[in-house]
Design an enzyme around this catalytic site. Structure first.
Site, PDB file in Angstrom:
ATOM      1  N   GLU A   1       0.815  -1.200   0.000  1.00  0.00           N
ATOM      2  CA  GLU A   1       0.000   0.000   0.000  1.00  0.00           C
ATOM      3  C   GLU A   1       0.857   1.262   0.000  1.00  0.00           C
ATOM      4  OE1 GLU A   1      -3.986  -1.838   1.998  1.00  0.00           O
ATOM      5  OE2 GLU A   1      -2.682  -0.715   3.315  1.00  0.00           O
TER       6      GLU A   1
ATOM      7  N   CYS B   1       7.609  -6.116  15.129  1.00  0.00           N
ATOM      8  CA  CYS B   1       7.185  -5.185  16.185  1.00  0.00           C
ATOM      9  C   CYS B   1       5.739  -5.558  16.539  1.00  0.00           C
ATOM     10  CB  CYS B   1       7.270  -3.738  15.699  1.00  0.00           C
ATOM     11  SG  CYS B   1       8.949  -3.290  15.210  1.00  0.00           S
TER      12      CYS B   1
ATOM     13  N   CYS C   1       3.565   8.362   1.330  1.00  0.00           N
ATOM     14  CA  CYS C   1       4.129   7.347   2.225  1.00  0.00           C
ATOM     15  C   CYS C   1       4.317   6.056   1.415  1.00  0.00           C
ATOM     16  CB  CYS C   1       3.156   7.148   3.391  1.00  0.00           C
ATOM     17  SG  CYS C   1       3.692   5.903   4.560  1.00  0.00           S
TER      18      CYS C   1
ATOM     19  N   CYS D   1       2.424  -3.569  15.246  1.00  0.00           N
ATOM     20  CA  CYS D   1       2.386  -3.167  13.830  1.00  0.00           C
ATOM     21  C   CYS D   1       1.719  -4.261  12.992  1.00  0.00           C
ATOM     22  CB  CYS D   1       3.815  -2.930  13.349  1.00  0.00           C
ATOM     23  SG  CYS D   1       3.952  -2.694  11.569  1.00  0.00           S
TER      24      CYS D   1
ATOM     25  N   CYS E   1       6.985  -7.602   6.689  1.00  0.00           N
ATOM     26  CA  CYS E   1       8.185  -7.174   7.395  1.00  0.00           C
ATOM     27  C   CYS E   1       8.590  -8.286   8.354  1.00  0.00           C
ATOM     28  CB  CYS E   1       7.928  -5.878   8.166  1.00  0.00           C
ATOM     29  SG  CYS E   1       9.409  -5.256   9.007  1.00  0.00           S
TER      30      CYS E   1
ATOM     31  N   CYS F   1      -1.164   5.371   9.736  1.00  0.00           N
ATOM     32  CA  CYS F   1       0.140   4.813  10.038  1.00  0.00           C
ATOM     33  C   CYS F   1       0.012   3.495  10.793  1.00  0.00           C
ATOM     34  CB  CYS F   1       0.813   5.854  10.928  1.00  0.00           C
ATOM     35  SG  CYS F   1       2.502   5.576  11.202  1.00  0.00           S
TER      36      CYS F   1
HETATM   37  N1  SAH Z   1       9.795  -0.105   9.371  1.00  0.00           N
HETATM   38  C1  SAH Z   1       9.965   1.272   9.537  1.00  0.00           C
HETATM   39  C2  SAH Z   1       9.027   2.123   8.705  1.00  0.00           C
HETATM   40  C3  SAH Z   1       7.590   1.675   8.592  1.00  0.00           C
HETATM   41  S1  SAH Z   1       6.523   1.873   9.939  1.00  0.00           S
HETATM   42  C4  SAH Z   1       9.886   1.640  10.989  1.00  0.00           C
HETATM   43  O1  SAH Z   1       9.491   0.804  11.788  1.00  0.00           O
HETATM   44  O2  SAH Z   1      10.253   2.759  11.315  1.00  0.00           O
HETATM   45  C5  SAH Z   1       6.245   3.631  10.067  1.00  0.00           C
HETATM   46  C6  SAH Z   1       5.906   4.067  11.513  1.00  0.00           C
HETATM   47  O3  SAH Z   1       4.616   3.591  11.938  1.00  0.00           O
HETATM   48  C7  SAH Z   1       6.899   3.486  12.519  1.00  0.00           C
HETATM   49  O4  SAH Z   1       7.263   4.452  13.472  1.00  0.00           O
HETATM   50  C8  SAH Z   1       6.073   2.405  13.161  1.00  0.00           C
HETATM   51  O5  SAH Z   1       6.576   2.008  14.379  1.00  0.00           O
HETATM   52  C9  SAH Z   1       4.716   3.046  13.234  1.00  0.00           C
HETATM   53  N2  SAH Z   1       3.615   2.107  13.477  1.00  0.00           N
HETATM   54  C10 SAH Z   1       3.557   0.796  13.186  1.00  0.00           C
HETATM   55  N3  SAH Z   1       2.379   0.276  13.578  1.00  0.00           N
HETATM   56  C11 SAH Z   1       1.674   1.286  14.130  1.00  0.00           C
HETATM   57  C12 SAH Z   1       0.349   1.379  14.676  1.00  0.00           C
HETATM   58  N4  SAH Z   1      -0.462   0.333  14.710  1.00  0.00           N
HETATM   59  N5  SAH Z   1      -0.059   2.570  15.123  1.00  0.00           N
HETATM   60  C13 SAH Z   1       0.751   3.661  15.046  1.00  0.00           C
HETATM   61  N6  SAH Z   1       1.989   3.631  14.512  1.00  0.00           N
HETATM   62  C14 SAH Z   1       2.451   2.467  14.064  1.00  0.00           C
HETATM   63 FE1  SF4 Z   2       8.541  -3.678  10.425  1.00  0.00          FE
HETATM   64 FE2  SF4 Z   2       6.308  -2.625  11.406  1.00  0.00          FE
HETATM   65 FE3  SF4 Z   2       8.461  -2.877  12.955  1.00  0.00          FE
HETATM   66 FE4  SF4 Z   2       8.452  -1.050  10.994  1.00  0.00          FE
HETATM   67  S1  SF4 Z   2       7.106  -1.061  12.797  1.00  0.00           S
HETATM   68  S2  SF4 Z   2      10.097  -2.512  11.494  1.00  0.00           S
HETATM   69  S3  SF4 Z   2       7.228  -2.140   9.440  1.00  0.00           S
HETATM   70  S4  SF4 Z   2       7.289  -4.563  12.046  1.00  0.00           S
END
Ligand code: SAH
Ligand code: SF4
Length: 374
Positions: free
Chosen positions: A97, A121, A110, A124, A117, A350
């Site tokens: 996306e 995390c 974005c 996420c 991934c 996000c």
């Molecule tokens: N992998 C990279 C970039 C993609 S995620 C990273 O982790 O930085 C972009 C941002 O969205 C990151 O700061 C991530 O931690 C945040 N993010 C992921 N899941 C989220 C959620 N459910 N609610 C709010 N922010 C989230």
């Molecule tokens: Fe991967 Fe999501 Fe962690 Fe970013 S926040 S590194 S996209 S698992």
């Protein structure tokens, strides 16, 4: 693409030096690269026949050897607030996306870097889906090309010159960890910065990483764009759990890497992203620990209210807690923004980018399948 038995070279996979090298290998003048970059990325012309300043013989040769092919758009959605989302199919089982966020003074795209991934995390939705594969350069830069074309068409091409930018900023904050797909992401960002392509300034391209320290050091040499780091926790014990890459690159190393990056960064601060998870990382004590942690790093904070997704197991911090947390950081003299949630009605916020990922990691325990509603 395969034509007969011949595999055509997709020219969208090359930055300008790579394209010059490819032309040289074909016995052509390297300056052709500049012309091709302009046609592809500046004017969005993908048909060799229309490239009028290129000799007819060369055009005919290009048709036989090469192609300029964008990934497929499966769906384009527009939110009530003007946010737009494209679901882009990389193959039948996988999709990613891309989101455009219009604001008064800028338009931010974005972009995704991987299908899924691997970094897991816990808050996420992309991480919950597991990892399938890296995106190619053409699939990464293709997201910018697709969004650019669609937005320009909407505004009426005739009214815009090639230099009019609807997309003024790019953030590598979509699906995937950009530094885990290092070569392709760097090549795609070099195309974004190239004056013969998109000509974006380094300050307006931001890469967000969960903290892959060695790759941060490489990036500062190869393509030092603005940097955002997903911090999300002020101590190793908590970060080990919610951002598991922390076990490999703990906070002390990460802070040192941020300072090294700042030697070459286009902005004199790193943006620390901090997702606000109710009762997990959002207390007054966490805020004070955070101040302690970043004491020696020039930074700003971006607090992101957690965007929920099915079965996440987390709740968004209460607005009053976010305010208290923000005020503690602000009173210590930091610039703090609280990210507004945009495009909620189309799941474009996000961390909600789900796409469709066929998990190749087979890490299915605790995995929650997230399907796109089309
Ligand atoms: N992998 C990279 C970039 C993609 S995620 C990273 O982790 O930085 C972009 C941002 O969205 C990151 O700061 C991530 O931690 C945040 N993010 C992921 N899941 C989220 C959620 N459910 N609610 C709010 N922010 C989230
Ligand atoms: Fe991967 Fe999501 Fe962690 Fe970013 S926040 S590194 S996209 S698992």
């Amino acid at each position: 693409m395969i034509q007969g038995k011949k595999i055509l070279v997709n020219l969208l996979n090359f930055n300008q030096p790579q394209l010059a090298k490819w032309f040289a290998e074909q016995g052509e003048k390297p300056f052709r690269a500049k012309q091709l970059m302009r046609w592809m990325h500046h004017f969005g012309v993908y048909d060799f026949e229309q490239m009028t300043d290129i000799a007819k013989v060369l055009r005919e040769k290009l048709v036989v050897d090469a192609e300029i092919t964008l990934p497929n758009v499966q769906l384009e959605q527009v939110s009530n607030d003007g946010t737009r989302k494209w679901l882009i199919g990389t193959d039948t089982a996988n999709s990613i996306e891309t989101v455009f966020i219009p604001e008064d003074d800028r338009g931010t795209l974005c972009i995704s870097s991987q299908v899924g991934c691997a970094l897991e995390c816990t808050f996420c939705s992309t991480g919950r889906q597991g990892f399938n594969r890296n995106l190619s350069v053409s699939e990464i830069i293709g997201q910018l090309a697709i969004a650019n074309q669609s937005l320009r068409q909407e505004s009426g091409y005739d009214l815009l010159s090639a230099n009019d930018r609807i997309i003024s900023n790019v953030v590598m904050m979509g699906m995937g960890e950009p530094l885990a797909n290092y070569d392709n992401v760097v090549t795609a960002m070099q195309i974004m910065l190239d004056d013969n392509a998109y000509g974006l300034s380094r300050r307006r391209v931001t890469l967000s990483t969960s903290g892959m320290v060695p790759a941060m050091d490489r990036l500062k040499e190869d393509c030092p764009v603005a940097l955002a780091v997903s911090l999300h926790a002020p101590n190793d014990a908590l970060r080990d759990v919610i951002v598991p890459i922390n076990k490999k690159y703990p906070l002390k190393e990460l802070m040192a890497a941020c300072n090294r990056y700042l030697e070459k960064a286009p902005r004199d601060f790193v943006t620390f992203e901090y997702v606000m998870l109710d009762g997990v990382n959002d207390t007054v004590e966490h805020a004070h620990q955070l101040l302690d942690l970043v004491r020696n790093v020039s930074c700003k904070f971006n607090l992101i209210p957690f965007n929920p997704f099915p079965n996440s197991g987390y709740d968004t911090s209460k607005a009053s807690h976010i305010r208290v947390f923000r005020d503690i950081l602000m009173q210590a003299g930091y610039v703090v923004t609280v990210r507004k949630t945009r495009g909620e009605d189309i799941d474009a916020a996000c961390g909600q980018l789900a796409g469709k990922v066929l998990d190749k990691t087979k890490r299915t325990a605790n995995r929650i399948p997230i399907e796109v509603v089309e």
